[in-house]
Scaffold this active site. Structure first.
Site, short mmCIF file in Angstrom:
data_model
loop_
_atom_site.label_atom_id
_atom_site.label_comp_id
_atom_site.label_asym_id
_atom_site.label_seq_id
_atom_site.Cartn_x
_atom_site.Cartn_y
_atom_site.Cartn_z
N LEU A 166 -6.25 -6.10 2.37
CA LEU A 166 -5.47 -7.23 2.89
C LEU A 166 -5.80 -7.54 4.35
O LEU A 166 -5.16 -8.38 4.96
CB LEU A 166 -3.97 -6.92 2.76
CG LEU A 166 -3.46 -6.83 1.32
CD1 LEU A 166 -2.02 -6.35 1.30
CD2 LEU A 166 -3.57 -8.17 0.62
N ARG A 167 -6.81 -6.84 4.89
CA ARG A 167 -7.14 -7.06 6.30
C ARG A 167 -7.55 -8.51 6.54
O ARG A 167 -7.19 -9.10 7.56
CB ARG A 167 -8.24 -6.09 6.73
CG ARG A 167 -8.26 -5.86 8.22
CD ARG A 167 -9.23 -4.78 8.61
NE ARG A 167 -8.60 -3.47 8.66
CZ ARG A 167 -9.07 -2.39 8.08
NH1 ARG A 167 -10.17 -2.45 7.38
NH2 ARG A 167 -8.45 -1.25 8.18
N GLY A 168 -8.29 -9.09 5.60
CA GLY A 168 -8.73 -10.49 5.74
C GLY A 168 -7.56 -11.44 5.86
O GLY A 168 -7.51 -12.30 6.75
#
Length: 348
Positions: free
Chosen positions: A286-288
């Protein structure tokens, strides 16, 4: 003019840099919100990567630090303060402060772990019971910019340490059961030439943004860049003076954006669309999603808006996602184009 000439070493003005808009925007947004997670700048040799990074550091307003503190501790923010300063505050000791230029720290390729993290004098600790810490580059970079040129040639172990510190905001050094911890919150900027090898995907993913720069092809633009550089080399101070007003405007815009960042909102529907794009592109983790939300808010604040619009997302999303796509050797289009196609489908 006299005031300008007191600078120890003249730095090429950021607003005098011609082209490379992608790299400049990524740096500005990370300075507005360091939690975006830094920038990886990949591109050809001799395209002004180092010049641009030094120029953004020189442009930033001075920061207030605790006088003679090894870690550039903040005078009131606990997250940016060393344990020693916190202890003094709790004891009611008056803490003197001073204003310094934003630290700009270079990490040399041959650096050791001790040079990066700092060292503890074990002998002194055991014999005299005194914890003596010799700070490393992570201490010097706190509240500043840490620049790693040729990051793709740096030892993977050191890259891991760098990214961990950048993510947590702290550096911990442990030797023989003795531990020292200090704040290490910085904007991590890496640069490299793709011909010399890529970073491992799991390390690349830890950089908030990825800017690609190419050698300028337009002959008239190349001439403009060469002339600008020649002018600076022959008389740096008159060049700095020429761009004083535009430098001040940009500095004021960055300070204003930093102050209003917390007030910028992003509509729930837009958040869903961002996550939809990440999902379609098979972005791992979920970093993006998180980085796009942060970068879009920073871009909106920079453009004096209270709310993120579709155009703001379009301006930053390729920078946030192009390095997070899984590599397919059979792909005929580059990752930036692939992101762009999905963005146009979802955002219109």
């Amino acid at each position: 003019m006299d005031k300008i000439q007191h600078q120890t070493r003249p730095v090429f003005p950021f607003t005098a840099i011609v082209g490379q808009e992608e790299m400049k925007l990524a740096l500005i947004l990370n300075v507005i919100d360091p939690k975006i997670g830094g920038v990886m700048i990949m591109g050809d040799r001799g395209t002004g990567k180092s010049t641009t990074i030094r120029a953004i550091a020189d442009l930033l307003p001075k920061i207030e630090v605790v006088s003679e503190d090894l870690f550039n501790s903040h005078v009131s923010d606990y997250d940016l303060m060393s344990d020693f300063v916190k202890q003094q505050l709790q004891e009611g000791v008056s803490i003197p402060s001073e204003f310094i230029k934003v630290p700009m720290v270079d990490l040399p390729l041959g650096a050791t772990e001790d040079r990066l993290c700092g060292t503890i004098d074990i002998e002194k600790a055991l014999n005299e019971g005194i914890k003596t810490f010799e700070p490393g580059l992570l201490a010097k970079a706190n509240r500043g910019i840490l620049y790693v040129d040729e990051v793709n040639l740096l030892d993977d172990h050191l890259v891991d340490i760098l990214l961990d510190s950048a993510a947590s905001g702290w550096n911990t050094v442990e030797r023989e059961g003795i531990s020292v911890r200090h704040p290490s919150r910085f904007v991590l900027v890496g640069s490299g030439n793709p011909e010399e090898g890529e970073l491992r995907p799991q390390l690349l993913d830890r950089f908030g943004m990825h800017a690609e720069i190419r050698t300028v092809k337009d002959p008239s633009l190349r001439v403009q860049i060469v002339e600008q550089r020649s002018k600076f080399d022959s008389d740096p101070y008159s060049c700095i003076e020429e761009f004083q007003d535009t430098q001040k405007q940009l500095k004021d815009a960055i300070i204003f954006a930093q102050s209003r960042l917390h007030d910028v909102t992003i509509d729930y529907d837009l958040k869903v669309k961002i996550s939809q794009i990440c999902s379609i592109l098979n972005v791992d983790g979920l970093r993006g999603d998180i980085v796009i939300n942060r970068a879009a808010k920073a871009f909106a604040a920079y453009n004096d808006k209270h709310e993120v619009m579709i155009e703001d997302i379009k301006q930053v999303i390729i920078l946030c996602l192009r390095h997070r796509l899984r590599k397919d050797p059979l792909d005929t289009i580059d990752s930036g184009t692939k992101v762009s196609q999905v963005v146009n489908d979802i955002l219109g």
